[in-house]
Design a protein around this motif. Structure first.
Motif, PDB file in Angstrom:
ATOM      1  N   ASN A 613       3.167   7.050   5.611  1.00 32.25           N
ATOM      2  CA  ASN A 613       2.072   7.038   6.578  1.00 32.25           C
ATOM      3  C   ASN A 613       0.960   7.939   6.055  1.00 32.25           C
ATOM      4  O   ASN A 613       1.050   9.161   6.130  1.00 32.25           O
ATOM      5  N   SER A 615      -2.926   9.407   5.926  1.00 34.03           N
ATOM      6  CA  SER A 615      -3.949   9.716   6.915  1.00 34.03           C
ATOM      7  C   SER A 615      -5.207   8.883   6.718  1.00 34.03           C
ATOM      8  O   SER A 615      -5.985   8.703   7.657  1.00 34.03           O
ATOM      9  N   SER A 617      -5.246   5.762   4.609  1.00 31.90           N
ATOM     10  CA  SER A 617      -5.056   4.386   4.160  1.00 31.90           C
ATOM     11  C   SER A 617      -3.904   3.684   4.854  1.00 31.90           C
ATOM     12  O   SER A 617      -3.428   2.661   4.365  1.00 31.90           O
ATOM     13  N   GLY A 618      -3.438   4.219   5.979  1.00 34.75           N
ATOM     14  CA  GLY A 618      -2.470   3.504   6.785  1.00 34.75           C
ATOM     15  C   GLY A 618      -1.036   3.669   6.342  1.00 34.75           C
ATOM     16  O   GLY A 618      -0.688   4.556   5.561  1.00 34.75           O
ATOM     17  N   SER A 619      -0.179   2.786   6.854  1.00 39.06           N
ATOM     18  CA  SER A 619       1.259   2.880   6.639  1.00 39.06           C
ATOM     19  C   SER A 619       1.742   1.763   5.729  1.00 39.06           C
ATOM     20  O   SER A 619       1.102   0.717   5.589  1.00 39.06           O
ATOM     21  N   ASN A 620       2.904   2.014   5.124  1.00 41.64           N
ATOM     22  CA  ASN A 620       3.515   1.017   4.261  1.00 41.64           C
ATOM     23  C   ASN A 620       5.001   1.270   4.181  1.00 41.64           C
ATOM     24  O   ASN A 620       5.448   2.410   4.251  1.00 41.64           O
ATOM     25  N   TYR A 645       3.727   0.459  -4.049  1.00 43.08           N
ATOM     26  CA  TYR A 645       2.575   0.737  -3.186  1.00 43.08           C
ATOM     27  C   TYR A 645       1.761   1.844  -3.835  1.00 43.08           C
ATOM     28  O   TYR A 645       2.327   2.808  -4.372  1.00 43.08           O
ATOM     29  N   ALA A 647      -1.674   4.038  -2.764  1.00 46.10           N
ATOM     30  CA  ALA A 647      -2.827   4.333  -1.925  1.00 46.10           C
ATOM     31  C   ALA A 647      -4.013   4.693  -2.808  1.00 46.10           C
ATOM     32  O   ALA A 647      -3.843   5.285  -3.878  1.00 46.10           O
ATOM     33  N   ALA A 716      -8.632  -0.810   0.255  1.00 44.19           N
ATOM     34  CA  ALA A 716      -7.287  -0.914   0.825  1.00 44.19           C
ATOM     35  C   ALA A 716      -6.268  -0.546  -0.249  1.00 44.19           C
ATOM     36  O   ALA A 716      -6.562  -0.603  -1.442  1.00 44.19           O
TER      37      ALA A 716
END
Length: 965
Positions: A613, A615, A617-620, A645, A647, A716
């Motif tokens: 998670n 701050s 670029s979101g969650s994965n 993944y 970020a 993204a």
């Protein structure tokens, strides 16, 4: 238990004894060191690629190990150079790059990184290779020229490195973001007893340059429960000048003069170049002139017929050859120290504290500042709008040379002048990196089984300063070239038309300045890991690991205030800063289903999952899963699927706009090699893009074209999927007979990156616009009214992706001791089946196949095959080794020129006299013993070769004295 462990690790060490200069072996973890390799009962240890303790011979992932002996066999003084020789490595930034003002900021959002070094696995870029130290993250590097998303390997003290484990597979589920191409895990020195020292000097033999010194001293001691290791090092690399290598003496390979048809020399000439604007009523329409006899220290005499006076027509012979003023190998001085302490209070509670400091001083160098003024200069700042007033005492033309920005028609389009009086441009970096790690770990019993935990805190700081000499202040220059009545106080009228030698110290003192920039990166990383066994299956105990990580990263880049105001004459830059934090949890499971039955000596399933998670670029959630199968005890087969993944980094998100000067061919030019005159479709598309219809735009091919670079806050994250299949064959019949070790490993990999963070290559944009009129591409190509390219938009975006496939193979053999000594053979190679990038177009996408090509500017070769082989021999106090390195032939993607294959040979001889107890060693070696030159590259960005792939020309000899190694 310790004795059993020592016996087990000694056996494992035999397997990796046949090390090449990269020490390539796909399974070994031969020594006890750090948290990542803490020993467990039965000889099971934590190996890179898994957090569950296991037999390292059953590693679920391919790992290459490089130990101290392997590093020593290379004769190299930078661990980055050693790693970049791995066939699976595609180079990366190193001291052969003379970036900064030569080229500007590469289009990757990370800044120049001048003087630093990085590792790039699988051609995916260094930002997709995760670098760990003892299994923990390390602070990213910086060089006061941006915010890179990579670790500077030059910031890790060489003396603290015990070995390096390179995981050649994706591992985001285990280690988090960035581990798409693989993981480099640096294991630090631990458990040393007594002193060790080493001193080495080397240089290029024929040219007597590039001298390199390397000194290391370390000590370790203590009791069974309390141990201390510490050490220091000093490394200094002297420069190699481009003028001292044949390949780099002109802007293009094989060039002998600026009058050669190939072009490439700069129009910013020593005596200046003045290009008048078309339609000028008082001056030759579109004429280009230069000084007849420099210096002109007075007003000079201008004759429009160019028959008399102090000016004549500018010719190709007047262009400036900037090439010999560059560095071929940059100077780099590093020193630092480390301390590694461990206190064992009980099995349940142990403490380790580790600290390191590294200091670097490095420099890049370029030719004298190319001062370009006027509407066709393409600076993007005040320099494009300066007018030279008629009252300037050095203006000989009788009129104001107007830039066309004050409501009056332009009377000139470009003035170019090398600021030779200010001396060469130099970019000097001073970088300090600090890292402190604290670890608490231990073992406890739960339900009658062993469980292990470790809690870690990492604090890292990288602080960099850069001093640039040779720049000037555009606002002051505008004042000094403007109406003489406004040049008051400190102002001194500037003589831009007088040719070399005409600019006085007083003029320079007013317009010149020393540019000072700074960057910093910070890391705070907190992790907790727990591993153990749950219950037994027919194949053995079920292993499990779980953990939590909280990480905070911050980075900033602060250019000189004059640069931030847009008033510099070199590469523009703006301040940038940003930070993020991430919380992650992971779990890993090992299921040994069957063991020791026919055709199923081992069958194991394994997998891991991590949820992140971020701050910003979101969650994965990333998954990985694999299977291990041993049909017989000598053969291990593996298959693995991994989701990865990455970020976006701070620089990719928050990096401000800057410039990269790429070596590109513009198809719209009317000069030789252009398509404007010969291809009607190209001509129509170029005219639509802003090229004059009359063909007056004549710019030689192969020149530097400005690419606008910078970050993008709307980026993204990237995602990737990796398939890996392989096997290891290590026959018992060989180990029971003539060999102490014999193994063959082959692995196939297939990686697909989606939403890759990159820019569309500038040459793709140029060609698509000219040849097909693609609106997206044409919108990215910005031209002046006279057709010159002022910038190509290379800002970062999420592209269609990257696809790559290949095969790795490693063979190792070590014979037993005989009367003739023992012999070793190590062979490793990478066959690249495909490497493609998919970039967006107006409609659909464009697929660029780089397989078997040289990308050029920014440099990167993609040979089908790279390999190396080492044969070594030792008998008593004497040891010798020969290493061959092979790079397949490639084609330049921009122009179709062939770059032939290359074979490098390195030799080394070592002597350890028995009368000093084998503690003292003398080593002599020559790298590139066949004096192989790199293949010439016309599209490469500097020095006419690719520094990511090939060596500096010349034989490099070295001598080393060591104690205790």
């Amino acid at each position: 238990m310790r004795q059993l462990l020592a016996q087990r690790t000694s056996f494992i060490a035999l397997i990796v004894a046949a090390v090449s200069p990269t020490g390539a072996h796909a399974q070994a973890a031969p020594e006890q060191a750090a948290t990542e390799t803490a020993a467990a009962e039965g000889g099971d240890i934590v190996v890179t690629g898994s957090r569950i303790r296991r037999d390292p011979l059953d590693n679920p992932s391919p790992v290459v190990t490089i130990d101290e002996a392997a590093i020593g066999k290379t004769g190299l003084s930078s661990v980055a150079d050693v790693l970049q020789r791995l066939p699976a490595s595609s180079g990366g930034l190193n001291s052969k790059f003379n970036n900064s003002g030569n080229l500007g900021n590469p289009p990757d959002g990370g800044g120049v990184g001048a003087g630093s070094a990085a590792i790039d696995l699988r051609y995916l870029g260094a930002k997709r290779t995760l670098v760990l130290v003892d299994g923990l993250r390390y602070v990213n590097g910086a060089s006061a020229s941006g915010i890179p998303g990579t670790v500077d390997l030059n910031s890790i003290p060489d003396v603290m490195i015990q070995r390096i484990e390179v995981l050649q597979s994706a591992a985001s589920a285990l280690y988090g973001s960035d581990a798409i191409g693989g993981v480099v895990n640096i294991i630090t020195r631990s458990g040393q007893n007594g002193f060790r020292a080493q001193a080495q000097y080397g240089q290029y033999l024929r040219e007597n340059d590039g001298g390199t010194q390397n000194y290391q001293l370390s000590w370790g001691g203590g009791s069974d429960r309390i141990h201390l290791d510490l050490g220091g090092y000093y490394t200094k690399q002297d420069p190699v000048s481009a003028r001292d290598r044949t390949i780099s003496q002109f802007p293009n390979p094989g060039q002998t003069s600026c009058t050669d048809a190939i072009g490439g020399c700069s129009g910013a000439a020593l005596n200046g170049r003045v290009v008048f604007a078309p339609g000028n009523p008082s001056l030759p329409a579109g004429g280009t002139i230069t000084v007849r006899n420099a210096p002109l220290n007075g007003r000079g005499v201008y004759d429009p017929t160019l028959v008399g006076g102090d000016f004549r027509a500018f010719t190709t012979a007047d262009r400036f050859n900037f090439a010999p003023y560059n560095y071929f190998l940059t100077p780099n001085e590093r020193y630092g120290a480390f301390i590694n302490s461990r206190a064992e209070f009980s099995e349940l509670f142990n403490v380790r504290v580790k600290a390191s400091w590294a200091h670097r001083q490095s420099q890049n160098q370029a030719a004298f500042l190319p001062l370009n003024l006027g509407p066709d200069a393409g600076n993007g700042n005040l320099l494009d709008t300066i007018s030279i007033d008629a009252t300037n005492p050095y203006n000989p033309f009788g009129i104001t040379l107007n830039s066309g920005t004050n409501g009056q028609p332009a009377t000139y389009s470009l003035i170019g002048r090398r600021l030779i009086e200010a001396g060469q441009r130099t970019y000097s970096q001073t970088v300090d990196t600090f890292s402190v790690t604290g670890t608490i770990d231990g073992k406890f019993q739960l339900f009658g089984r062993n469980w292990y935990y470790d809690a870690n805190a990492v604090l890292g700081v990288n602080d960099a300063h850069q001093l640039f000499t040779g720049n000037l202040n555009a606002a002051r220059l505008a004042q000094a070239l403007g109406p003489v009545g406004q040049c008051t106080g400190e102002c001194v009228p500037f003589n831009i038309f007088g040719g070399q030698g005409s600019i006085t110290p007083a003029m320079l003192a007013f317009v010149g300045f020393d540019e000072r920039s700074r960057s910093s990166q910070q890391l705070r990383d907190y992790t907790f890991n727990l591993s153990g066994e749950l219950f037994d299956l027919p194949g053995g105990p079920v292993g499990i690991a779980a953990g939590y990580e909280h990480r905070y990263q911050q980075g900033s880049f602060t250019p000189d205030p004059i640069i931030q105001a847009g008033l510099g004459a070199d590469i523009p830059a703006q301040a940038a800063s940003g930070s993020f934090d991430v919380d992650e949890v992971y779990g890993e499971l090992r299921l040994p289903l069957i063991r020791d039955v026919p055709l199923l000596r081992l069958l194991e399933l394994n997998g891991a999952v991590r949820h992140s998670n971020f701050s910003i670029s979101g969650s994965n959630t990333s998954l990985t899963g694999g299977v291990l199968w041993k049909p017989v005890s000598d053969l291990l087969l593996r298959g693995q699927y991994a989701e990865s993944y990455r970020a976006p980094s701070i620089g990719e998100l928050f990096g401000a706009q800057s410039r990269f000067d790429a070596n590109l061919d513009d198809p719209c030019t009317s000069a030789a090699g252009g398509l404007f005159q010969s291809n009607p479709t190209v001509r129509a598309n170029c005219i639509a893009n802003g090229v004059p219809t009359n063909g007056s735009y004549v710019e030689p091919q192969g020149g530097q074209i400005s690419v606008l670079t910078g970050g993008n806050r709307d980026l993204a994250p990237e995602t990737a999927k990796t398939w890996l299949f392989g096997g290891v064959y290590s026959p018992a019949w060989a180990r029971e007979g003539f060999a102490s070790a014999l193994s063959l490993e082959v692995n196939y990999y297939n990686i697909k990156v989606s939403g890759a963070i990159a820019s569309i290559p500038a040459n793709v944009l140029l060609n698509r616009c000219a040849q097909s009129g693609d609106s997206l591409s044409c919108a990215a190509v910005q031209r002046t009214p006279n057709g010159f390219i002022s910038a190509i938009n290379g800002l970062l975006l999420n592209t269609g992706g990257i696809q790559t496939r290949g095969v790795d193979a490693t063979f190792n053999l070590r014979t037993r001791q005989t009367g003739a000594g023992s012999f070793g053979l190590s062979v490793s190679g990478n066959y690249l089946l495909a490497y493609k990038e998919i970039v967006p177009a107006t409609t659909g996408t464009t697929t660029i196949n780089f397989t078997g090509t040289e990308r050029g500017s920014p440099d990167q070769a993609y040979p089908h095959f790279k390999g190396q082989a080492t044969i070594d021999w030792d008998i008593g106090p004497v040891a010798a080794a020969f290493t061959g390195r092979y790079i397949d032939n490639i084609i330049e993607s921009q122009n179709g020129r062939a770059m032939d294959r290359r074979f490098y040979g390195d030799v080394q001889l070592m002597f350890r006299p028995s009368w000093v107890g084998d503690r003292v060693g003398l080593t002599l070696g020559i790298n590139n013993v066949f004096d192989t030159d790199p293949p010439a590259c016309f599209s490469c960005s500097l020095n006419n070769y690719d520094p990511t792939t090939y060596d500096v020309p010349g034989r490099f000899g070295y001598a080393r004295v060591s104690y205790g190694f």
